[in-house]
Write a protein that holds these residues in place. Structure first.
Motif, mmCIF file in Angstrom:
data_model
loop_
_atom_site.group_PDB
_atom_site.id
_atom_site.type_symbol
_atom_site.label_atom_id
_atom_site.label_comp_id
_atom_site.label_asym_id
_atom_site.label_seq_id
_atom_site.Cartn_x
_atom_site.Cartn_y
_atom_site.Cartn_z
ATOM 1 N N MET A 54 1.020 -1.083 0.049
ATOM 2 C CA MET A 54 -0.059 0.008 -0.105
ATOM 3 C C MET A 54 0.875 1.241 -0.111
ATOM 4 O O MET A 54 1.813 1.382 0.665
ATOM 5 N N ARG A 90 -4.988 0.177 11.022
ATOM 6 C CA ARG A 90 -4.475 0.841 9.682
ATOM 7 C C ARG A 90 -3.240 1.388 9.891
ATOM 8 O O ARG A 90 -2.651 1.966 10.728
ATOM 9 N N SER A 91 -2.420 1.492 8.648
ATOM 10 C CA SER A 91 -1.221 2.013 8.509
ATOM 11 C C SER A 91 -1.495 3.603 8.825
ATOM 12 O O SER A 91 -2.480 4.064 8.629
ATOM 13 N N GLY A 139 -7.156 -1.612 1.928
ATOM 14 C CA GLY A 139 -6.292 -0.938 2.852
ATOM 15 C C GLY A 139 -6.243 0.496 3.174
ATOM 16 O O GLY A 139 -7.644 1.084 2.691
ATOM 17 N N GLY A 140 -5.589 1.448 3.715
ATOM 18 C CA GLY A 140 -5.738 2.530 4.156
ATOM 19 C C GLY A 140 -5.858 3.425 2.877
ATOM 20 O O GLY A 140 -6.292 4.330 2.883
ATOM 21 N N SER A 200 -6.002 1.946 -0.485
ATOM 22 C CA SER A 200 -6.298 1.010 -1.809
ATOM 23 C C SER A 200 -7.501 0.175 -1.482
ATOM 24 O O SER A 200 -8.056 -0.239 -0.415
ATOM 25 N N LYS A 240 -4.629 -4.223 -7.315
ATOM 26 C CA LYS A 240 -4.535 -3.255 -6.171
ATOM 27 C C LYS A 240 -4.650 -1.854 -6.808
ATOM 28 O O LYS A 240 -3.743 -1.492 -7.677
ATOM 29 N N SER A 295 -0.044 -12.068 -8.103
ATOM 30 C CA SER A 295 -0.523 -13.281 -8.006
ATOM 31 C C SER A 295 -1.455 -13.230 -7.014
ATOM 32 O O SER A 295 -1.268 -12.753 -5.645
ATOM 33 N N SER A 305 -3.823 -14.539 -3.723
ATOM 34 C CA SER A 305 -3.360 -15.514 -2.746
ATOM 35 C C SER A 305 -4.836 -16.087 -2.356
ATOM 36 O O SER A 305 -5.743 -15.235 -2.075
ATOM 37 N N GLU A 364 -6.411 -12.305 8.266
ATOM 38 C CA GLU A 364 -7.771 -13.060 8.234
ATOM 39 C C GLU A 364 -7.824 -14.446 8.800
ATOM 40 O O GLU A 364 -8.895 -14.970 9.337
ATOM 41 N N LYS A 386 3.413 -6.593 9.333
ATOM 42 C CA LYS A 386 2.065 -7.072 10.203
ATOM 43 C C LYS A 386 1.245 -8.280 9.426
ATOM 44 O O LYS A 386 1.520 -8.345 8.210
ATOM 45 N N ASN A 421 -0.098 -7.869 6.252
ATOM 46 C CA ASN A 421 0.636 -7.803 5.050
ATOM 47 C C ASN A 421 1.502 -9.042 4.805
ATOM 48 O O ASN A 421 2.521 -9.335 3.970
ATOM 49 N N ASP A 476 2.775 -5.650 0.141
ATOM 50 C CA ASP A 476 2.675 -4.437 0.650
ATOM 51 C C ASP A 476 3.696 -3.513 0.809
ATOM 52 O O ASP A 476 4.267 -3.490 1.992
HETATM 53 N N1 LIG Z 1 -2.253 -10.884 -3.629
HETATM 54 C C1 LIG Z 1 -3.302 -10.665 -3.012
HETATM 55 N N2 LIG Z 1 -3.981 -11.799 -2.787
HETATM 56 C C2 LIG Z 1 -5.142 -11.828 -2.118
HETATM 57 N N3 LIG Z 1 -5.621 -10.854 -1.274
HETATM 58 C C3 LIG Z 1 -5.008 -9.782 -1.193
HETATM 59 C C4 LIG Z 1 -3.666 -9.675 -2.006
HETATM 60 N N4 LIG Z 1 -3.124 -8.456 -1.926
HETATM 61 C C5 LIG Z 1 -3.962 -7.827 -0.985
HETATM 62 N N5 LIG Z 1 -5.061 -8.538 -0.471
HETATM 63 C C6 LIG Z 1 -6.027 -8.383 0.527
HETATM 64 O O1 LIG Z 1 -6.257 -7.059 0.318
HETATM 65 C C7 LIG Z 1 -5.909 -6.400 1.586
HETATM 66 C C8 LIG Z 1 -5.739 -5.137 1.825
HETATM 67 O O2 LIG Z 1 -4.333 -4.975 1.325
HETATM 68 P P1 LIG Z 1 -3.380 -3.585 1.199
HETATM 69 O O3 LIG Z 1 -1.973 -4.055 1.329
HETATM 70 O O4 LIG Z 1 -4.156 -2.691 0.378
HETATM 71 O O5 LIG Z 1 -3.848 -3.118 2.694
HETATM 72 P P2 LIG Z 1 -3.540 -3.533 4.109
HETATM 73 O O6 LIG Z 1 -2.310 -3.840 4.267
HETATM 74 O O7 LIG Z 1 -4.536 -4.482 4.756
HETATM 75 O O8 LIG Z 1 -3.977 -2.191 5.081
HETATM 76 P P3 LIG Z 1 -2.986 -0.891 4.855
HETATM 77 O O9 LIG Z 1 -3.171 -0.532 3.486
HETATM 78 O O10 LIG Z 1 -3.658 -0.147 5.987
HETATM 79 O O11 LIG Z 1 -1.743 -1.212 5.376
HETATM 80 C C9 LIG Z 1 -5.061 -7.519 2.558
HETATM 81 O O12 LIG Z 1 -5.359 -7.270 3.819
HETATM 82 C C10 LIG Z 1 -5.561 -8.837 1.956
HETATM 83 O O13 LIG Z 1 -6.710 -9.115 2.583
#
Ligand SMILES: Nc1ncnc2c1ncn2[C@@H]1O[C@H](COP(=O)(O)OP(=O)(O)OP(=O)(O)O)[C@@H](O)[C@H]1O
Length: 489
Positions: free
Chosen positions: A1, A51-52, A153-154, A156, A172, A219, A221, A228, A273, A276, A289
């Motif tokens: 993010m 959140r971040s 995310g914060g 995204s 994303k 890719s 996940s 989660e 964390k 991430n 992230d």
């Molecule tokens: N490659 C991926 N495959 C499956 N789920 C994903 C993937 N990337 C992100 N996610 C899901 O999207 C969520 C948000 O991701 P993102 O990195 O934007 O924010 P975050 O780390 O949860 O929060 P912040 O941005 O505030 O740090 C993740 O917590 C995850 O559940």
């Protein structure tokens, strides 16, 4: 993010990628801002928890409503200009941040930004296969439908998608990325992530820039994030066995060892964390992230002092939160919190816990110090855990959470401890010797309390109770550590 600081909250209008590597003098602002944090209302606290965050250390808004401006979660909104800001910013910057009066001009700027960011990304990603067509992503995600929204995310939104060849992708999109800092930070993130290649790091498949949408593709996940799985909506669906928890700990430590010690240019992630850490079908961890990541120091200096503190409550190392002091040790500290989560199945912050134990670290430290290790263990794994792995994980967590960054081991030492049974005896002996060691990082009591308070922002509404509770917790948590000199920056 990508964490982007809007100019309304960060009056140093340099692109944050420049801030990232800049050295700046420590002043008292971190203490000041911590005091401000304590004055937040419960509602404000809830908005930022988990959140971040980005905490500009520049002394602004002091005559504004206390606390809130420092903690505004970066939202990438168009900066709003209040009259009092204008006193502290240059006229040019002030004029530039006024509401748009010439929409065409805005459109021109946007076009310029878009072509500029594309040019920079093309220099980074020379392989044309890394450029995704917007329509391909639109189709893969069924027009970015709500059903395919898998995470927020914060800054995204993340969508699930399937490419024509059947490959699952995570798309994303950075929210409202029309702001210059957002594009600079996005390029910085792509620059770092595209230089990495490790089985425990979520690799970049490609990017797409469409108007002001900055998109990165990874890719998919299928299992989702470790957060989660351990704490969230997936909990119960996938109870993580002890074997997998240990494997995740090792894999994540390997990813960090790669970032800190094996890359030609070391990288500090700064937002380690559980949300991430993504899990593959085989429950292999993949660190993701890199929005807050930065290049580590390549010179002899072991750390830099950052003007902005970014990261997530519950995972912030004391020296970073209090003084903006960044080194690879901030990742080691955050990894220690993740280890505690894996061992206990608990959240980094649990509002329902008794006062003084709301933070996972504060709950766990006395148990470790008093040898009540079994109380740390998640009841879900009591029948399957492996004693020697458990001991190594607890010992590793305890060392990662060493308050003094100087005495905190690096990730390679932690990895060795996790892998090798024979290391345990050595580490226990060192622990005893540490009693006589000389700590070069002393945090003034009041500041340390504030640090801990902030770790628990969500849970305390009563200010006075909060401070005294922190005081007690602080004393019990850190009383055994050795101390002397003032922190020199
Ligand atoms: N490659 C991926 N495959 C499956 N789920 C994903 C993937 N990337 C992100 N996610 C899901 O999207 C969520 C948000 O991701 P993102 O990195 O934007 O924010 P975050 O780390 O949860 O929060 P912040 O941005 O505030 O740090 C993740 O917590 C995850 O559940």
């Amino acid at each position: 993010m990508a964490m982007v600081k809007t100019s309304a909250y960060n009056l140093d209008l340099r692109p944050s990628s420049q801030l990232l590597n800049s050295e700046c003098k420590y002043d008292e602002s971190s203490v000041k801002k911590s005091k401000e944090l304590l004055k937040m209302t419960g509602e404000e606290k809830r908005k930022i928890s988990g959140r971040s965050i980005s905490l500009p250390s520049i002394d602004i808004f002091l005559d504004e409503k206390p606390g809130w401006p420092f903690l505004k979660t970066a939202t990438l909104e168009t900066p709003k200009v209040h009259r009092r800001h204008t006193r502290k910013i240059s006229v040019v910057n002030w004029v530039m941040s006024l509401p748009e009066r010439f929409p065409n001009h805005h459109q021109q700027n946007l076009n310029y930004e878009t072509s500029f960011v594309k040019k920079q990304l093309k220099e980074i990603l020379r392989d044309s296969k890394k450029w995704f067509n917007y329509n391909v992503l639109k189709k893969a995600t069924s027009n970015f439908s709500q059903e395919n929204l898998i995470g927020k995310g914060g800054c995204s939104k993340v969508y699930r998608g399937i490419l024509e060849d059947g490959k699952g992708i995570a798309v994303k999109i950075l929210k409202s990325s029309s702001n210059k800092d957002a594009t600079t930070d996005f390029v910085h993130e792509i620059n770092i992530i595209s230089s990495l290649s490790h089985q425990n790091i979520s690799g970049l498949l490609g990017v797409c820039v469409q108007n002001n949408d900055l998109i990165s593709v990874y890719s998919l996940s299928s299992v989702g994030s470790l957060e989660e799985t351990l704490h969230g909506k997936q909990k119960g669906k996938h109870v993580l066995s002890w074997k997998h928890r240990f494997k995740i700990a090792i894999g994540l430590a390997e990813a960090l060892d790669y970032l800190h010690n094996q890359c030609s240019k070391p990288v500090i992630h700064r937002d380690v964390k559980t949300s991430n850490v993504l899990l593959s079908d085989e429950l292999q961890p993949q660190l993701s992230d890199f929005g807050l990541s930065m290049w580590g120091p390549t010179t002899s200096s072991r750390y830099s002092i950052q003007a902005d503190v970014v990261g997530t409550f519950g995972y912030l190392a004391p020296e970073y939160f209090m003084y903006g002091k960044v080194s690879d040790k901030v990742d080691v500290y955050a990894f220690g919190v993740v280890l505690l989560e894996l061992i206990s199945g608990r959240n980094p912050i649990s509002p329902q816990n008794p006062r003084g134990q709301e933070s996972l670290v504060m709950w766990a430290k006395p148990l470790i110090e008093n040898g009540n290790l079994k109380r740390l263990l998640d009841p879900e794994v009591t029948n399957t855990y492996e004693e020697s792995q458990f001991q190594r994980m607890v010992l590793a967590a305890s060392h990662c959470l060493t308050r003094s960054a100087t005495h905190r081991p690096n990730i390679r030492q932690i990895l060795r401890l996790l892998r090798d049974e024979n290391e345990v005896g050595k580490w226990i002996m060192e622990e005893e010797e540490k009693e006589d060691c000389f700590d070069d990082e002393v945090y003034p009591n009041s500041s340390a309390e504030l640090h801990l308070s902030v770790a628990m922002l969500e849970v305390e509404d009563d200010e006075s109770a909060s401070v005294s509770s922190m005081e007690r917790s602080y004393n019990s948590l850190f009383s055994s550590s050795c101390s002397s000199r003032e922190l020199q920056t």
